[in-house]
Design a protein around this motif. Structure first.
Motif, PDB file in Angstrom:
ATOM      1  N   TYR A 280       0.843  -1.194   0.000  1.00  0.00           N
ATOM      2  CA  TYR A 280       0.000   0.000   0.000  1.00  0.00           C
ATOM      3  C   TYR A 280       0.884   1.251   0.000  1.00  0.00           C
ATOM      4  CZ  TYR A 280      -4.091  -2.879   1.268  1.00  0.00           C
ATOM      5  OH  TYR A 280      -5.112  -3.800   1.279  1.00  0.00           O
ATOM      6  N   LEU A 281       1.938   1.227   0.814  1.00  0.00           N
ATOM      7  CA  LEU A 281       2.836   2.379   0.861  1.00  0.00           C
ATOM      8  C   LEU A 281       3.593   2.536  -0.458  1.00  0.00           C
ATOM      9  CD1 LEU A 281       4.259   2.040   4.484  1.00  0.00           C
ATOM     10  CD2 LEU A 281       2.289   3.349   3.695  1.00  0.00           C
ATOM     11  N   PHE A 282       3.976   1.431  -1.062  1.00  0.00           N
ATOM     12  CA  PHE A 282       4.664   1.472  -2.354  1.00  0.00           C
ATOM     13  C   PHE A 282       3.793   2.152  -3.412  1.00  0.00           C
ATOM     14  CE2 PHE A 282       5.259  -1.215  -6.337  1.00  0.00           C
ATOM     15  CZ  PHE A 282       6.298  -0.447  -6.830  1.00  0.00           C
ATOM     16  N   TYR A 283       2.523   1.770  -3.470  1.00  0.00           N
ATOM     17  CA  TYR A 283       1.634   2.413  -4.433  1.00  0.00           C
ATOM     18  C   TYR A 283       1.376   3.862  -4.051  1.00  0.00           C
ATOM     19  CZ  TYR A 283       0.685  -1.500  -7.497  1.00  0.00           C
ATOM     20  OH  TYR A 283       0.826  -2.494  -8.449  1.00  0.00           O
ATOM     21  N   GLY A 284       1.389   4.160  -2.747  1.00  0.00           N
ATOM     22  CA  GLY A 284       1.267   5.546  -2.330  1.00  0.00           C
ATOM     23  C   GLY A 284       2.431   6.393  -2.795  1.00  0.00           C
ATOM     24  N   LEU A 285       3.637   5.817  -2.799  1.00  0.00           N
ATOM     25  CA  LEU A 285       4.803   6.533  -3.303  1.00  0.00           C
ATOM     26  C   LEU A 285       4.709   6.758  -4.810  1.00  0.00           C
ATOM     27  CD1 LEU A 285       7.646   4.732  -1.318  1.00  0.00           C
ATOM     28  CD2 LEU A 285       6.871   7.087  -1.000  1.00  0.00           C
ATOM     29  N   ARG A 286       4.028   5.867  -5.507  1.00  0.00           N
ATOM     30  CA  ARG A 286       3.863   6.010  -6.959  1.00  0.00           C
ATOM     31  C   ARG A 286       2.758   6.996  -7.317  1.00  0.00           C
ATOM     32  NH1 ARG A 286       2.874   0.378  -9.565  1.00  0.00           N
ATOM     33  NH2 ARG A 286       2.935   1.682 -11.435  1.00  0.00           N
ATOM     34  N   SER A 287       1.873   7.266  -6.360  1.00  0.00           N
ATOM     35  CA  SER A 287       0.741   8.145  -6.617  1.00  0.00           C
ATOM     36  C   SER A 287       1.132   9.604  -6.395  1.00  0.00           C
ATOM     37  CB  SER A 287      -0.421   7.768  -5.689  1.00  0.00           C
ATOM     38  OG  SER A 287      -1.467   8.698  -5.767  1.00  0.00           O
ATOM     39  N   ARG A 288       0.486  10.504  -7.129  1.00  0.00           N
ATOM     40  CA  ARG A 288       0.802  11.927  -6.998  1.00  0.00           C
ATOM     41  C   ARG A 288       0.415  12.477  -5.628  1.00  0.00           C
ATOM     42  NH1 ARG A 288      -1.207  11.484 -12.172  1.00  0.00           N
ATOM     43  NH2 ARG A 288      -3.304  12.032 -11.461  1.00  0.00           N
ATOM     44  N   THR A 289      -0.631  11.906  -5.020  1.00  0.00           N
ATOM     45  CA  THR A 289      -1.132  12.451  -3.751  1.00  0.00           C
ATOM     46  C   THR A 289      -1.005  11.478  -2.589  1.00  0.00           C
ATOM     47  OG1 THR A 289      -3.383  11.633  -4.137  1.00  0.00           O
ATOM     48  CG2 THR A 289      -2.815  13.802  -5.047  1.00  0.00           C
ATOM     49  N   ALA A 290      -0.515  10.273  -2.838  1.00  0.00           N
ATOM     50  CA  ALA A 290      -0.413   9.186  -1.848  1.00  0.00           C
ATOM     51  C   ALA A 290      -1.767   8.573  -1.517  1.00  0.00           C
ATOM     52  CB  ALA A 290       0.265   9.655  -0.554  1.00  0.00           C
ATOM     53  N   GLU A 291      -2.847   9.164  -2.005  1.00  0.00           N
ATOM     54  CA  GLU A 291      -4.175   8.600  -1.797  1.00  0.00           C
ATOM     55  C   GLU A 291      -4.625   7.878  -3.069  1.00  0.00           C
ATOM     56  OE1 GLU A 291      -5.338   8.331   0.953  1.00  0.00           O
ATOM     57  OE2 GLU A 291      -4.663   9.992   2.194  1.00  0.00           O
ATOM     58  N   PRO A 292      -5.503   6.853  -2.919  1.00  0.00           N
ATOM     59  CA  PRO A 292      -6.161   6.394  -1.699  1.00  0.00           C
ATOM     60  C   PRO A 292      -5.363   5.344  -0.933  1.00  0.00           C
ATOM     61  CG  PRO A 292      -7.015   5.168  -3.554  1.00  0.00           C
ATOM     62  CD  PRO A 292      -5.993   6.129  -4.118  1.00  0.00           C
ATOM     63  N   PHE A 293      -4.104   5.180  -1.293  1.00  0.00           N
ATOM     64  CA  PHE A 293      -3.328   4.069  -0.736  1.00  0.00           C
ATOM     65  C   PHE A 293      -3.018   4.270   0.741  1.00  0.00           C
ATOM     66  CE2 PHE A 293      -2.467   4.507  -5.267  1.00  0.00           C
ATOM     67  CZ  PHE A 293      -2.981   3.288  -5.700  1.00  0.00           C
ATOM     68  N   ARG A 294      -2.780   5.501   1.134  1.00  0.00           N
ATOM     69  CA  ARG A 294      -2.578   5.776   2.553  1.00  0.00           C
ATOM     70  C   ARG A 294      -3.829   5.387   3.345  1.00  0.00           C
ATOM     71  NH1 ARG A 294      -0.484  11.474   3.370  1.00  0.00           N
ATOM     72  NH2 ARG A 294      -2.513  12.009   2.515  1.00  0.00           N
ATOM     73  N   PHE A 295      -4.993   5.733   2.792  1.00  0.00           N
ATOM     74  CA  PHE A 295      -6.255   5.385   3.457  1.00  0.00           C
ATOM     75  C   PHE A 295      -6.440   3.868   3.525  1.00  0.00           C
ATOM     76  CE2 PHE A 295     -10.815   4.405   3.110  1.00  0.00           C
ATOM     77  CZ  PHE A 295     -11.259   4.971   4.303  1.00  0.00           C
ATOM     78  N   LEU A 296      -6.131   3.159   2.428  1.00  0.00           N
ATOM     79  CA  LEU A 296      -6.282   1.706   2.431  1.00  0.00           C
ATOM     80  C   LEU A 296      -5.305   1.054   3.405  1.00  0.00           C
ATOM     81  CD1 LEU A 296      -6.788   0.922  -1.365  1.00  0.00           C
ATOM     82  CD2 LEU A 296      -8.511   0.847   0.456  1.00  0.00           C
ATOM     83  N   PHE A 297      -4.084   1.579   3.470  1.00  0.00           N
ATOM     84  CA  PHE A 297      -3.122   1.047   4.431  1.00  0.00           C
ATOM     85  C   PHE A 297      -3.648   1.200   5.853  1.00  0.00           C
ATOM     86  CE2 PHE A 297       0.283   1.909   7.469  1.00  0.00           C
ATOM     87  CZ  PHE A 297       0.995   0.728   7.391  1.00  0.00           C
ATOM     88  N   CYS A 298      -4.141   2.373   6.197  1.00  0.00           N
ATOM     89  CA  CYS A 298      -4.661   2.613   7.550  1.00  0.00           C
ATOM     90  C   CYS A 298      -5.880   1.745   7.815  1.00  0.00           C
ATOM     91  CB  CYS A 298      -4.995   4.090   7.727  1.00  0.00           C
ATOM     92  SG  CYS A 298      -3.545   5.168   7.744  1.00  0.00           S
ATOM     93  N   THR A 299      -6.727   1.557   6.801  1.00  0.00           N
ATOM     94  CA  THR A 299      -7.907   0.690   6.962  1.00  0.00           C
ATOM     95  C   THR A 299      -7.485  -0.743   7.256  1.00  0.00           C
ATOM     96  OG1 THR A 299      -9.223   2.072   5.474  1.00  0.00           O
ATOM     97  CG2 THR A 299      -9.956  -0.209   5.796  1.00  0.00           C
ATOM     98  N   PHE A 300      -6.545  -1.246   6.471  1.00  0.00           N
ATOM     99  CA  PHE A 300      -6.050  -2.607   6.657  1.00  0.00           C
ATOM    100  C   PHE A 300      -5.418  -2.771   8.037  1.00  0.00           C
ATOM    101  CE2 PHE A 300      -1.908  -4.912   6.402  1.00  0.00           C
ATOM    102  CZ  PHE A 300      -2.407  -6.205   6.442  1.00  0.00           C
TER     103      PHE A 300
END
Length: 370
Positions: A280-300
């Motif tokens: 999730y963090l890896f995809y957040g680093l690839r994303s321009r805003t880190a979302e929604p991966f930061r949210f999914l990481f916290c949810t998980f």
């Protein structure tokens, strides 16, 4: 809770042994006696109180000719890297080849297995081993994450992150009282060829983003982590060992299957949580805003913590997160990553190595550019 004496070893029946020997030696065999192997002079007190092998002598006739043979199995004792049947299979397969390629060594005639039925079967001519596994339909979870780089978050995406957190909490609820297995998993995380030291060795050296002195510093810190964690054997749990998006297949809704369980049946829950969480963090680093991966990481992670009641995992996660980040940053495993992203992953791994606890509230900082 699984008891610590869960290892079992099939016994060897005299008639089964005679049939096996006849098939290997190509002549009729009569087994006259089976007894623990003792060399000449063994009647004296032996100062060695323990050995890995459990050899016994077979006195027999082969085609009417008297022979003495030795059958040796690796002791099914916990610890020393012999915990699982596959470990003990490696010892036998290695010995068969190694004995016969060394001068003056006692010759190995065969290597075999003992089935649950007691039947002995030869496997000495096996060049490779394989598994036959049923095919499971579904879409690999990494494709969900890849889609979210461009598409909006769905309720289903949140439900799947929650389902994965609940699943791991249920899996890890099965515990085992066996400190040597926990120590083994922590030791392997540091020194195994597929883990920290092996991964660092396999980077192309010299490598501009991971210099040798940095690798040495990571390894030294990892050894300190090992001694910090090895006594937390109460955490030994049923684990998957490689719980990442390329090993998760989703079908309709949040229904999924798991592939490729690795590195033993028992380990540290943080291994599984880190394997998925770091992606999730890896995809957040690839994303321009880190979302929604930061949210999914916290949810998980929040789902896992709520369902497992395991807050101690936050003390253990950093070392496992560092290992996983170094795998993703590796040019062999992920050859198309741009160098700036590799640098951020390596920075993240080094940050994890010096943090004494994983702070879920610090995810924003973790996704920032160094």
């Amino acid at each position: 809770m699984i008891p610590s004496n869960g290892s079992r070893s099939a016994g060897i029946d005299r008639d089964q042994l005679a049939r096996y020997l006849a098939s290997v030696l190509g002549a009729g065999v009569e087994v006259l006696d089976l007894r623990p192997l003792k060399a000449k002079g063994d009647e004296a007190d032996d100062p060695k109180g323990f050995g890995y092998g459990v050899p016994f002598e077979v006195e027999c006739t082969v085609g009417g000719v008297s022979r003495s043979l030795v059958v040796s199995r690796t002791r099914p004792v916990q610890g020393f890297g012999h915990d699982y049947p596959a470990d003990r299979a490696w010892q036998a397969l290695y010995g068969h080849a190694a004995y016969n390629s060394f001068p003056r060594h006692a010759r190995s005639l065969d290597v075999g297995i003992v089935r649950d039925s007691g039947e002995l079967v030869s496997v000495s001519d096996a060049a490779e081993f394989f598994q036959l596994v049923e095919k499971v339909d579904g879409i690999l979870y990494w494709q969900d994450l890849e889609r979210l780089l461009e598409a909006p978050l769905r309720e289903l995406d949140v439900a799947r992150a929650e389902a994965l957190g609940r699943f791991l909490a249920e899996v890890h609820a099965v515990k085992r009282d066996e400190p040597t297995l926990y120590q083994r998993r922590i030791r392997e995380l540091v020194g195994h060829g597929e883990c920290l030291m092996g991964v660092l060795d396999s980077y192309p050296h010299p490598y501009p983003w991971l210099r040798p002195e940095v690798c040495e510093d990571i390894e030294r810190t990892a050894v300190s982590w090992r001694w910090r964690l090895r006594n937390r054997a109460h955490r030994l749990s049923r684990t998957h060992g490689d719980f990442h998006p390329w090993n998760l297949l989703f079908r309709e809704g949040a229904d999924f299957s798991v592939l490729d369980r690795s590195r033993g049946e028992w380990g540290e829950p943080a291994d599984d949580v880190a394997a998925l969480g770091v992606n999730y963090l890896f995809y957040g680093l690839r994303s321009r805003t880190a979302e929604p991966f930061r949210f999914l990481f916290c949810t998980f992670l929040e789902t896992y913590l709520r369902e497992s009641h395991d807050r101690e995992i936050l003390d253990v996660l950093p070392l496992f997160m560092a290992f996983r980040a170094l795998v993703i940053a590796h040019p062999l495993w992920y050859p198309e990553l741009p160098d700036p992203l590799r640098v951020r992953l390596i920075h993240f791994a080094r940050r994890m190595m010096i943090d004494s606890q994983f702070d879920p509230g610090d995810v924003r900082t973790l996704l920032e550019t160094p």
